[in-house]
Write a protein that holds these residues in place. Structure first.
Motif, PDB file in Angstrom:
ATOM      1  N   GLN A  70       0.816  -1.215   0.000  1.00 53.18           N
ATOM      2  CA  GLN A  70       0.000   0.000   0.000  1.00 53.18           C
ATOM      3  C   GLN A  70       0.855   1.274   0.000  1.00 53.18           C
ATOM      4  O   GLN A  70       0.385   2.336   0.395  1.00 53.18           O
ATOM      5  N   ARG A  71       2.067   1.168  -0.443  1.00 51.38           N
ATOM      6  CA  ARG A  71       2.993   2.297  -0.402  1.00 51.38           C
ATOM      7  C   ARG A  71       2.458   3.505  -1.175  1.00 51.38           C
ATOM      8  O   ARG A  71       2.445   4.637  -0.673  1.00 51.38           O
ATOM      9  N   ALA A  72       2.013   3.289  -2.409  1.00 50.70           N
ATOM     10  CA  ALA A  72       1.528   4.402  -3.231  1.00 50.70           C
ATOM     11  C   ALA A  72       0.315   5.070  -2.595  1.00 50.70           C
ATOM     12  O   ALA A  72       0.193   6.300  -2.577  1.00 50.70           O
ATOM     13  N   ARG A  73      -0.581   4.265  -2.068  1.00 46.01           N
ATOM     14  CA  ARG A  73      -1.784   4.799  -1.412  1.00 46.01           C
ATOM     15  C   ARG A  73      -1.408   5.632  -0.197  1.00 46.01           C
ATOM     16  O   ARG A  73      -1.953   6.724   0.013  1.00 46.01           O
ATOM     17  N   LEU A  74      -0.462   5.135   0.579  1.00 44.79           N
ATOM     18  CA  LEU A  74      -0.047   5.862   1.779  1.00 44.79           C
ATOM     19  C   LEU A  74       0.649   7.172   1.432  1.00 44.79           C
ATOM     20  O   LEU A  74       0.483   8.172   2.137  1.00 44.79           O
ATOM     21  N   LEU A  75       1.420   7.187   0.352  1.00 46.26           N
ATOM     22  CA  LEU A  75       2.091   8.423  -0.050  1.00 46.26           C
ATOM     23  C   LEU A  75       1.077   9.491  -0.447  1.00 46.26           C
ATOM     24  O   LEU A  75       1.193  10.660  -0.059  1.00 46.26           O
ATOM     25  N   GLN A  76       0.070   9.102  -1.209  1.00 48.83           N
ATOM     26  CA  GLN A  76      -0.939  10.061  -1.655  1.00 48.83           C
ATOM     27  C   GLN A  76      -1.777  10.573  -0.493  1.00 48.83           C
ATOM     28  O   GLN A  76      -1.895  11.778  -0.258  1.00 48.83           O
ATOM     29  N   LEU A  77      -2.363   9.640   0.242  1.00 52.12           N
ATOM     30  CA  LEU A  77      -3.260  10.030   1.327  1.00 52.12           C
ATOM     31  C   LEU A  77      -2.479  10.621   2.502  1.00 52.12           C
ATOM     32  O   LEU A  77      -2.983  11.512   3.202  1.00 52.12           O
TER      33      LEU A  77
END
Length: 255
Positions: A70-77
């Motif tokens: 979930q790295r990309a999701r965590l970076l955005q949010l």
């Protein structure tokens, strides 16, 4: 501060750390406890926020398995949460203390309503998933980014039931397993609380004895919440939160 008061604050920290990991409204346990022992509302809020950061970190670590991939999701949010947390903390520090005392009862009542309706919200999200009605971008899209930023403002300013808001938003706008989304919720709440705490440490008046008691308790509670929280009766947790939160509202309105 008497030793009984210290024990009570420490116990409240344990409860809040666990509840934040499971539901996300632990402030409704610790904040009223601090008010009951005579701390000014803004000092209580600031000290509580700083003290709960280690518990938020503990809970996020406890859910580290669900964070994989979930790295990309965590970076955005996480960016939205960071900016929101800064905005909320700045508002708290720049507005008059009297404004905080006037606004907080309304925020607590809103948080209590969220805690009460959380089961129905979760059931609604589950039904939408089962019937295939939920169609959303992988990471929620711009609507979720704006909503997470707004939640971050609320969290930086006060934060009670911030986790309930986040999990509701994620559940509706992101198509993924709810346990994985709960892990994301814990990280986003950690970011908001962490950046707010950093500003408070530099600028605000802090009661460090309270911070230490809540921090140690919250670390323990965060691990307990991650390990055994799913086995606890949710209705019991919600009932305790509602009772304590109602007492806090009455105390603020009559003081």
């Amino acid at each position: 501060m008497t030793w009984l008061q210290q024990v009570a604050i420490f116990a409240a920290g344990i409860a809040a750390g666990g509840i934040n990991t499971i539901v996300g409204s632990g402030t409704l346990i610790t904040f009223p406890t601090l008010l009951a022992f005579g701390l000014p509302p803004v000092t209580a809020n600031v000290s509580n926020t700083i003290g709960l950061v280690p518990g938020s970190l503990s809970g996020a670590i406890g859910y580290r398995r669900e964070l994989r991939g979930q790295r990309a999701r965590l970076l955005q949010l996480g960016t939205a949460s960071l900016l929101g947390g800064i905005t909320g903390a700045v508002l708290l520090l720049t507005m008059p203390p009297g404004a905080f005392k006037a606004i907080v009862p309304v925020l607590i009542i809103m948080a209590l309503i969220l805690v009460v309706v959380q089961p129905r919200l979760a059931a609604w999200v589950k039904r939408r998933r089962e019937t295939g009605d939920t169609v959303a971008p992988e990471h929620g899209g711009p609507i979720l980014l704006v909503a997470v930023y707004g939640t971050g403002i609320y969290g930086g300013y006060f934060g009670a039931a911030q986790g309930v808001l986040l999990l509701g938003l994620l559940g509706v706008l992101v198509h993924d397993d709810l346990q994985r989304l709960n892990a994301v919720k814990n990280v986003l709440a950690l970011i908001v609380n962490g950046v707010a705490a950093a500003l408070f440490i530099v600028i605000a008046e802090v009661n460090w004895q309270v911070v230490a008691l809540i921090a140690v308790g919250a670390i323990i509670g965060g691990q307990l919440g991650a390990k055994v929280g799913r086995k606890l009766a949710p209705n019991v947790l919600r009932a305790v939160i509602v009772v304590v939160g109602t007492i806090a509202v009455v105390q603020l309105l009559t003081s």
